[in-house]
Design an enzyme around this catalytic site. Structure first.
Site, PDB file in Angstrom:
ATOM      1  N   THR A  47     -25.797 -12.052 -45.049  1.00 26.45           N
ATOM      2  CA  THR A  47     -24.675 -11.605 -44.005  1.00 26.45           C
ATOM      3  C   THR A  47     -24.361 -12.971 -43.195  1.00 26.45           C
ATOM      4  OG1 THR A  47     -25.191  -9.340 -43.620  1.00 26.45           O
ATOM      5  CG2 THR A  47     -23.318 -10.053 -42.288  1.00 26.45           C
ATOM      6  N   TYR A 110     -20.718   0.718 -48.352  1.00 28.23           N
ATOM      7  CA  TYR A 110     -19.607   1.295 -48.858  1.00 28.23           C
ATOM      8  C   TYR A 110     -19.718   2.660 -49.436  1.00 28.23           C
ATOM      9  CZ  TYR A 110     -14.528   1.813 -50.271  1.00 28.23           C
ATOM     10  OH  TYR A 110     -13.378   2.136 -50.485  1.00 28.23           O
ATOM     11  N   TYR A 136     -33.429  -4.212 -46.324  1.00 30.39           N
ATOM     12  CA  TYR A 136     -32.500  -4.436 -45.162  1.00 30.39           C
ATOM     13  C   TYR A 136     -31.690  -3.366 -44.742  1.00 30.39           C
ATOM     14  CZ  TYR A 136     -28.993  -7.470 -42.729  1.00 30.39           C
ATOM     15  OH  TYR A 136     -28.098  -8.043 -41.753  1.00 30.39           O
ATOM     16  N   ARG A 141     -22.928  -2.200 -40.933  1.00 28.98           N
ATOM     17  CA  ARG A 141     -22.109  -2.768 -41.914  1.00 28.98           C
ATOM     18  C   ARG A 141     -22.194  -2.076 -42.937  1.00 28.98           C
ATOM     19  NH1 ARG A 141     -20.722  -8.286 -41.001  1.00 28.98           N
ATOM     20  NH2 ARG A 141     -21.699  -9.377 -39.422  1.00 28.98           N
ATOM     21  N   LYS A 165     -36.395  -5.339 -42.826  1.00 31.99           N
ATOM     22  CA  LYS A 165     -35.539  -5.801 -41.893  1.00 31.99           C
ATOM     23  C   LYS A 165     -34.834  -4.818 -41.176  1.00 31.99           C
ATOM     24  CE  LYS A 165     -31.901  -9.144 -40.742  1.00 31.99           C
ATOM     25  NZ  LYS A 165     -30.855 -10.091 -41.265  1.00 31.99           N
ATOM     26  N   ILE A 207     -35.854 -11.778 -38.025  1.00 33.66           N
ATOM     27  CA  ILE A 207     -35.040 -12.825 -38.934  1.00 33.66           C
ATOM     28  C   ILE A 207     -33.782 -12.884 -38.361  1.00 33.66           C
ATOM     29  CG2 ILE A 207     -33.645 -12.945 -40.924  1.00 33.66           C
ATOM     30  CD1 ILE A 207     -35.675 -11.235 -42.691  1.00 33.66           C
TER      31      ILE A 207
END
Length: 294
Positions: A47, A110, A136, A141, A165, A207
């Site tokens: 990202t 989405y 992840y 998001r 993550k 991270i």
């Protein structure tokens, strides 16, 4: 397979020239700066790297620049993920992963799949991927939270899924993962503000976004946390609280690019629909950096 990704990884930015092209010279400088200041591994095309506005050719060129600059000094992780499972598998199968220790694969966004859909997506990714996989989870998001139960099911069922993550900014979710994870499976913080807490609770590090701008002190904080030195580590954490809040106050990576520009490491240019940090935010960042004791 035991998680090999320990300590401080950075989610590296993609620097652009004022004209909007990838700035390979600045990218090389950022890699060198981080290697020289204690970072443990580098994550490309996440990202923070503005992966969604990078073309396929630019991604290949960015990979080539970082591989050359790194010169096999640190492990590299490549972001390969999405909400089109077939396309993710195609990218894995057509990418030369020989220089990478693993991939970072975001939970499908989405589409808002069920937990079973997320499991089946990553099952397919696992079966196609020749290197280690870091899951992840970033529900802010993706609009979809990968539950601890799904993460741990994947961890137990697929040997090459070595870590997650976790970036839900949810302490309870981190603790559930840490409590029930199989031996060798890594829980990596994707939240800079919770990174130390996670390390002290038994996580494997972070991270980080801010880590690439202030790598020496940030990586020291995480190392202290992993060693259980809470008192010393929290002294450094308190120093980072303001800047961590600032860089995410408008959008990521505009905030971190403003910091990197102030440090003369790259321009603050971002690609639409993102816009550069406001003058007010830049003033606050500059004021913070002027008093930061690196």
């Amino acid at each position: 397979m035991k998680n090999p990704f320990l300590g401080t990884g950075i989610a590296i930015v993609t620097p652009f020239t004022i004209e909007g092209n990838v700035d390979h010279k600045a990218l090389t400088s950022i890699v060198e700066f981080n290697i020289n200041n204690g970072i443990d591994y580098i994550v490309i095309s996440g990202t923070t790297g503005e992966s969604v506005t990078i073309t396929k050719q630019e991604k290949q060129d960015i990979i080539a620049t970082i591989i050359k600059a790194n010169n096999e000094r640190l492990p590299l992780v490549l972001g390969i993920g999405g909400n089109n499972t077939a396309e993710v598998l195609h990218e894995i199968q057509t990418t030369d992963l020989s220089k990478f220790a693993g991939i970072l694969s975001v939970s499908p966004y989405y589409s808002k799949p069920t937990q079973e859909g997320i499991y089946q997506h990553f099952k397919a990714v696992s079966q196609s991927c020749p290197v280690a996989i870091i899951l992840y989870n970033v529900p802010g998001r993706t609009a979809s939270n990968m539950s601890p139960e799904t993460t741990l099911r994947l961890a137990k069922d697929f040997e090459n899924i070595v870590a997650v993550k976790e970036a839900g900014n949810n302490v309870a979710q981190y603790l559930n993962l840490l409590k029930d994870k199989p031996d060798g499976f890594g829980v990596i913080s994707g939240d800079d503000d919770l990174a130390l807490t996670v390390a002290l609770a038994g996580g494997d590090g972070v991270i980080s976004v801010i880590g690439q701008a202030l790598p020496k002190t940030f990586s020291k904080m995480i190392a202290l946390g992993l060693a259980g030195e809470a008192k010393q580590a929290y002294k450094l954490h308190f120093e980072f609280m303001e800047i961590t809040s600032l860089i995410f106050s408008e959008n990521n990576p505009a905030g971190i690019k403003a910091v990197l520009q102030a440090l003369d490491l790259c321009n603050d240019t971002v690609r639409l629909p993102l816009v550069v940090a406001s003058d007010d935010l830049k003033q606050k960042i500059n004021k913070y950096l002027a008093q930061f004791n690196s």
